[in-house]
Design a protein around this motif. Structure first.
Motif, PDB file in Angstrom:
ATOM      1  N   ILE A  55       0.714  -1.270   0.033  1.00 45.93           N
ATOM      2  CA  ILE A  55      -0.094   0.031  -0.099  1.00 45.93           C
ATOM      3  C   ILE A  55       0.650   1.179  -0.112  1.00 45.93           C
ATOM      4  O   ILE A  55       0.380   2.308  -0.438  1.00 45.93           O
ATOM      5  N   SER A  56       1.923   1.315   0.533  1.00 49.26           N
ATOM      6  CA  SER A  56       3.115   2.354   0.600  1.00 49.26           C
ATOM      7  C   SER A  56       3.732   2.244  -0.544  1.00 49.26           C
ATOM      8  O   SER A  56       4.962   3.161  -0.512  1.00 49.26           O
ATOM      9  N   ASN A  57       4.055   1.484  -1.594  1.00 46.32           N
ATOM     10  CA  ASN A  57       4.856   1.238  -2.674  1.00 46.32           C
ATOM     11  C   ASN A  57       4.535   1.874  -3.775  1.00 46.32           C
ATOM     12  O   ASN A  57       4.430   1.173  -4.991  1.00 46.32           O
ATOM     13  N   TYR A  58       4.290   3.214  -3.942  1.00 47.67           N
ATOM     14  CA  TYR A  58       3.877   3.872  -5.021  1.00 47.67           C
ATOM     15  C   TYR A  58       4.774   3.689  -6.369  1.00 47.67           C
ATOM     16  O   TYR A  58       4.570   3.392  -7.365  1.00 47.67           O
ATOM     17  N   ALA A  59       6.166   3.986  -5.927  1.00 45.03           N
ATOM     18  CA  ALA A  59       7.239   3.840  -6.895  1.00 45.03           C
ATOM     19  C   ALA A  59       7.510   2.755  -7.436  1.00 45.03           C
ATOM     20  O   ALA A  59       7.518   2.305  -8.816  1.00 45.03           O
ATOM     21  N   GLU A  60       7.259   1.578  -6.634  1.00 46.86           N
ATOM     22  CA  GLU A  60       7.697   0.174  -7.120  1.00 46.86           C
ATOM     23  C   GLU A  60       6.465  -0.438  -7.917  1.00 46.86           C
ATOM     24  O   GLU A  60       6.945  -0.962  -8.760  1.00 46.86           O
ATOM     25  N   VAL A  61       5.236   0.081  -7.837  1.00 47.54           N
ATOM     26  CA  VAL A  61       4.271  -0.340  -8.640  1.00 47.54           C
ATOM     27  C   VAL A  61       4.355   0.357  -9.686  1.00 47.54           C
ATOM     28  O   VAL A  61       3.869  -0.402 -10.892  1.00 47.54           O
ATOM     29  N   ALA A  62       4.698   1.702  -9.706  1.00 48.74           N
ATOM     30  CA  ALA A  62       4.696   2.395 -10.874  1.00 48.74           C
ATOM     31  C   ALA A  62       5.905   1.818 -11.994  1.00 48.74           C
ATOM     32  O   ALA A  62       5.652   1.456 -13.135  1.00 48.74           O
ATOM     33  N   GLU A  63       6.928   1.339 -11.428  1.00 52.47           N
ATOM     34  CA  GLU A  63       8.015   0.408 -12.013  1.00 52.47           C
ATOM     35  C   GLU A  63       7.617  -0.888 -12.414  1.00 52.47           C
ATOM     36  O   GLU A  63       7.708  -1.245 -13.793  1.00 52.47           O
ATOM     37  N   ALA A  64       6.733  -1.469 -12.009  1.00 49.21           N
ATOM     38  CA  ALA A  64       6.180  -2.838 -12.296  1.00 49.21           C
ATOM     39  C   ALA A  64       5.437  -2.513 -13.675  1.00 49.21           C
ATOM     40  O   ALA A  64       5.122  -3.395 -14.550  1.00 49.21           O
ATOM     41  N   ASN A  65       4.307  -1.642 -13.452  1.00 46.71           N
ATOM     42  CA  ASN A  65       3.605  -1.101 -14.441  1.00 46.71           C
ATOM     43  C   ASN A  65       4.294  -0.692 -15.751  1.00 46.71           C
ATOM     44  O   ASN A  65       4.114  -1.196 -17.049  1.00 46.71           O
ATOM     45  N   ARG A  66       5.449  -0.170 -15.465  1.00 47.77           N
ATOM     46  CA  ARG A  66       6.406   0.140 -16.716  1.00 47.77           C
ATOM     47  C   ARG A  66       6.967  -1.122 -17.168  1.00 47.77           C
ATOM     48  O   ARG A  66       7.199  -1.034 -18.381  1.00 47.77           O
ATOM     49  N   LEU A  67       7.187  -2.188 -16.612  1.00 44.51           N
ATOM     50  CA  LEU A  67       7.718  -3.353 -17.060  1.00 44.51           C
ATOM     51  C   LEU A  67       6.730  -4.238 -17.590  1.00 44.51           C
ATOM     52  O   LEU A  67       6.833  -5.431 -18.002  1.00 44.51           O
ATOM     53  N   GLY A  68       5.430  -3.912 -17.703  1.00 42.58           N
ATOM     54  CA  GLY A  68       4.438  -4.604 -18.334  1.00 42.58           C
ATOM     55  C   GLY A  68       3.493  -5.509 -17.155  1.00 42.58           C
ATOM     56  O   GLY A  68       2.850  -6.513 -17.765  1.00 42.58           O
ATOM     57  N   LEU A  69       3.925  -5.304 -15.905  1.00 44.41           N
ATOM     58  CA  LEU A  69       3.174  -6.174 -14.963  1.00 44.41           C
ATOM     59  C   LEU A  69       2.112  -5.624 -14.433  1.00 44.41           C
ATOM     60  O   LEU A  69       2.067  -4.422 -13.897  1.00 44.41           O
ATOM     61  N   ASP A  70       1.043  -6.610 -14.506  1.00 50.70           N
ATOM     62  CA  ASP A  70      -0.309  -6.048 -13.597  1.00 50.70           C
ATOM     63  C   ASP A  70      -0.050  -6.272 -12.394  1.00 50.70           C
ATOM     64  O   ASP A  70       0.567  -7.286 -11.687  1.00 50.70           O
ATOM     65  N   VAL A  71      -0.392  -5.245 -11.257  1.00 46.94           N
ATOM     66  CA  VAL A  71      -0.268  -5.448  -9.935  1.00 46.94           C
ATOM     67  C   VAL A  71      -1.413  -5.330  -9.159  1.00 46.94           C
ATOM     68  O   VAL A  71      -2.320  -4.348  -9.401  1.00 46.94           O
ATOM     69  N   ILE A  72      -1.739  -6.284  -8.118  1.00 50.85           N
ATOM     70  CA  ILE A  72      -3.075  -6.228  -7.371  1.00 50.85           C
ATOM     71  C   ILE A  72      -2.367  -6.052  -5.980  1.00 50.85           C
ATOM     72  O   ILE A  72      -1.733  -6.947  -5.431  1.00 50.85           O
ATOM     73  N   VAL A  73      -2.877  -5.061  -5.496  1.00 50.09           N
ATOM     74  CA  VAL A  73      -2.397  -4.664  -3.977  1.00 50.09           C
ATOM     75  C   VAL A  73      -3.340  -5.245  -3.050  1.00 50.09           C
ATOM     76  O   VAL A  73      -4.460  -4.716  -2.834  1.00 50.09           O
ATOM     77  N   THR A  74      -3.021  -6.117  -2.099  1.00 49.52           N
ATOM     78  CA  THR A  74      -3.826  -6.517  -1.059  1.00 49.52           C
ATOM     79  C   THR A  74      -3.317  -6.166   0.178  1.00 49.52           C
ATOM     80  O   THR A  74      -2.098  -6.703   0.445  1.00 49.52           O
ATOM     81  N   ASP A  75      -3.594  -5.438   1.187  1.00 48.12           N
ATOM     82  CA  ASP A  75      -3.049  -4.876   2.299  1.00 48.12           C
ATOM     83  C   ASP A  75      -3.963  -4.513   3.428  1.00 48.12           C
ATOM     84  O   ASP A  75      -5.142  -4.078   3.009  1.00 48.12           O
ATOM     85  N   HIS A  76      -3.719  -4.544   4.716  1.00 47.40           N
ATOM     86  CA  HIS A  76      -4.420  -3.925   5.640  1.00 47.40           C
ATOM     87  C   HIS A  76      -3.825  -2.638   6.680  1.00 47.40           C
ATOM     88  O   HIS A  76      -4.418  -2.271   7.360  1.00 47.40           O
ATOM     89  N   HIS A  77      -2.650  -2.250   6.062  1.00 50.42           N
ATOM     90  CA  HIS A  77      -2.101  -1.240   6.706  1.00 50.42           C
ATOM     91  C   HIS A  77      -2.814   0.149   6.194  1.00 50.42           C
ATOM     92  O   HIS A  77      -3.363   0.138   5.360  1.00 50.42           O
ATOM     93  N   HIS A  78      -2.275   0.984   7.073  1.00 51.18           N
ATOM     94  CA  HIS A  78      -2.581   2.588   6.779  1.00 51.18           C
ATOM     95  C   HIS A  78      -2.312   3.093   5.740  1.00 51.18           C
ATOM     96  O   HIS A  78      -1.347   3.062   5.223  1.00 51.18           O
ATOM     97  N   PRO A  79      -3.221   3.443   4.871  1.00 49.19           N
ATOM     98  CA  PRO A  79      -3.059   3.911   3.391  1.00 49.19           C
ATOM     99  C   PRO A  79      -2.330   5.258   3.400  1.00 49.19           C
ATOM    100  O   PRO A  79      -3.069   6.046   4.051  1.00 49.19           O
ATOM    101  N   PRO A  80      -1.339   5.357   2.690  1.00 46.58           N
ATOM    102  CA  PRO A  80      -0.935   6.836   2.603  1.00 46.58           C
ATOM    103  C   PRO A  80      -1.832   7.745   1.614  1.00 46.58           C
ATOM    104  O   PRO A  80      -3.033   7.238   1.305  1.00 46.58           O
ATOM    105  N   MET A  81      -1.521   9.203   1.510  1.00 42.47           N
ATOM    106  CA  MET A  81      -2.434   9.982   0.894  1.00 42.47           C
ATOM    107  C   MET A  81      -2.372   9.692  -0.537  1.00 42.47           C
ATOM    108  O   MET A  81      -3.569   9.625  -1.353  1.00 42.47           O
ATOM    109  N   LEU A  82      -1.173   9.248  -1.151  1.00 44.00           N
ATOM    110  CA  LEU A  82      -0.943   8.969  -2.402  1.00 44.00           C
ATOM    111  C   LEU A  82      -0.899   7.140  -2.406  1.00 44.00           C
ATOM    112  O   LEU A  82       0.124   6.647  -2.199  1.00 44.00           O
ATOM    113  N   LEU A  83      -2.163   6.686  -3.209  1.00 44.03           N
ATOM    114  CA  LEU A  83      -1.962   5.370  -3.344  1.00 44.03           C
ATOM    115  C   LEU A  83      -1.237   4.813  -4.823  1.00 44.03           C
ATOM    116  O   LEU A  83      -1.327   5.895  -5.592  1.00 44.03           O
TER     117      LEU A  83
END
Length: 570
Positions: A146-174
């Motif tokens: 839930i806090s890995n904005y940059a890493e999910v963006a990098e995964a998207n750039r590499l063509g990877l679909d990402v589903i985040v399942t998490d229970h931690h406090h969400p940051p302002m920028l998801l």
């Protein structure tokens, strides 16, 4: 002042009308009311914790429909899926649960649990690149992301679909994921926000079943042993849906045929039928957690999904050894941290921050928790590195440490967590600035009242009322844990008989008596009070009612929570 320097607060009784409407033992009705169950129908539902009717619709969770649809599609197409989890028990059990379930649905799935020391918490770009190179096209996070904005963006750039399942406090920028499944995220209408990572993974499996992806040879209930382990270990609140899942999960644990669970139970000196929430918290979870703290969390994952008992026994023995090492290291670093706190004058601070290169990131959370117990204030312990450092925080009841961290977000490389516990990575040259800001925020938001330790006492009970029948009545409240603590009672003006420290001097054994009624009592970490109790044997006693089992014999005894000089004479 009490032995533990706590302020005792006795909860007010339930209204007579509530007790009469409920029609149960008055003390049980009183305890239910204290847990916020003020309507008789809601109180009865809590006691029943019915698995067939007590679970919420998984599709009420924001993002679930998109997540389950994409996973179902990946299973149909034979895509390679990766499930990426945290290295604690919640993350390990969530990875094991999804891996087992999706394999049984015919999917191609591989687990990924990062190494704490080499990779740290959450997604990292090296792992993502390796997964893409291995042919993964769908990445599912559990208990992280839930806090890995940059890493999910990098995964998207590499063509990877990402589903985040998490229970931690969400940051302002998801993160820019294909779907985010987290009941705490904004605009999520899911009625229960307290699911932990493995609970959310279980809801994903429920949703997939609604898409027709039923795991062959596997019922949903067959996964509940993992849900119970992860939920109790991660201190999920044991009410609402968590209570239903853990209660059913404890049955599954005690009846489990998993070689890994049987080996783990045996290694902890327990046996099937003896597993309750306390056994998870104090015996099973520490052994599973030890792998991720000092070695490789994948060993715990391998144990849970082991298909042969011989292999499972070897893994369980390995975790036993690692857990003993973890215990020794925690004691050593706690002593080191306590010395630092005392010598630096930090005992007067509204919160405590300590950092040192000699701390170990695998146990700093445990050290912080013990310092919280000692000083009753939020504690942050930091393993200081050359360029970057890692910290772990624990808080006191009623004070959210993650809210404080939100106000320091600019200082962190990354951070995450929830009200009671959080972790972060920070540039080492920012540690001083972090401590200064946290102290300023602590002075602003922490009141003197919050820093006084309290012992909440559920009821005043005569010793003569304690019986096997009462114990059976109290057992209806189980499982006990976060959000549903084991009741604490107080009996005034008891007489202590023959108080003796244990052989190591740490603990206290004694008998307590009022009139003709007496019970054995044990006080952990009260050994130093034996002499004082011989001189002043009349006390008010705060305790929990428990069962001692030895050589096949069962007897009631009292677990001492605190005591003070008797407030009235006999």
């Amino acid at each position: 002042m009490s032995a533990r320097r706590q302020r005792w607060e006795i909860r007010p009784p339930a209204p007579t009308s509530f007790v009469e409407q409920l029609g149960l033992h008055p003390l049980l009705a009183h305890l239910l009311y204290q847990r916020g169950l003020h309507e008789p129908s809601i109180a009865r539902a809590f006691l029943n914790a019915d698995y067939s009717s007590g679970l919420h619709d998984p599709f009420a969770m924001r993002g679930m429909a998109a997540a389950a649809g994409r996973i179902a599609e990946a299973i149909e197409r034979g895509e390679l899926i990766a499930v990426y989890g945290d290295f604690d028990v919640d993350g390990i059990t969530a990875v094991a649960l999804l891996t087992q379930a999706i394999k049984a649905m015919g999917g191609r799935i591989r687990p990924y649990i990062p190494h704490r020391a080499r990779e740290g918490y959450g997604l990292n770009n090296l792992a993502i690149s390796q997964l893409v190179a291995d042919g993964v096209t769908l990445l599912i996070t559990v208990d992280c992301g839930i806090s890995n904005y940059a890493e999910v963006a990098e995964a998207n750039r590499l063509g990877l679909d990402v589903i985040v399942t998490d229970h931690h406090h969400p940051p302002m920028l998801l993160p820019p994921a294909l779907a985010i499944v987290n009941p705490r995220q904004p605009d999520c209408a899911y009625p229960f926000k307290g699911l932990v990572g493995v609970g959310i993974a279980f809801k994903v499996v429920q949703a997939l079943a609604r898409y027709g992806k039923r795991p062959a040879g596997l019922r949903g209930r067959d996964l509940l042993d993992l849900v119970a382990l992860g939920t109790v270990a991660d201190m999920g609140p044991l009410h609402d849906e968590n209570r239903v899942l853990v209660r059913a999960g404890l049955i599954a644990l005690n009846e489990s045929s998993r070689p890994g669970v049987l080996a783990l139970v045996a290694a902890a000196g327990l046996s099937p039928g003896m597993i309750d929430s306390g056994a998870i918290a104090f015996a099973l979870a520490p052994r599973l957690n030890a792998a991720g703290r000092l070695a490789d969390a994948r060993r715990a994952y391998e144990l849970l999904l082991a298909d042969e008992r011989m292999k499972a026994d070897l893994l369980a023995a390995e975790l036993n050894t690692t857990n003993r090492e973890r215990q020794a290291l925690t004691r050593q670093l706690y002593a080191m941290a306590e010395t630092m706190v005392m010598q630096s004058g930090r005992t007067e601070h509204p919160l405590i921050v300590v950092s040192h290169p000699g701390f170990n990131a695998g146990v700093i959370g445990l050290v912080a928790a013990r310092l919280v117990e000692t000083y009753h204030r939020p504690v942050i312990v930091i393993e200081q590195g050359e360029e970057t450092s890692r910290g772990s925080a624990r808080s006191i009841p009623g004070f959210s440490i993650i809210d404080l961290f939100d106000q320091c977000a600019d200082l962190f490389v990354r951070y995450g967590g929830h009200a009671a516990a959080a972790g972060f990575t920070i540039s080492t040259n920012q540690i001083t600035a972090l401590e200064q800001r946290l102290l300023a925020l602590g002075s602003q938001h922490l009141s003197a009242e919050q820093l006084v330790p309290r012992l909440l006492i559920d009821a005043t009970v005569p010793l003569s009322d304690l019986s096997w029948d009462l114990y059976a009545t109290l057992c209806q409240l189980e499982p006990f844990g976060q959000g549903n603590p084991q009741p604490v009672f107080m009996t005034p003006n008891v007489t202590v008989i023959d108080p003796q420290p244990t052989t190591d001097g740490n603990h206290l054994r004694m008998r307590v008596r009022v009139g003709q009624t007496s019970f054995e009592a044990i006080g952990f970490h009260f050994g130093r009070f034996a002499d004082a109790l011989r001189r002043h044997p009349n006390i008010d006693l705060a305790y929990q009612l428990a069962v001692d089992e030895w050589n096949g014999q069962r007897r009631l005894r009292l677990l001492v929570r605190d005591f003070r000089r008797a407030t009235k004479s006999e």
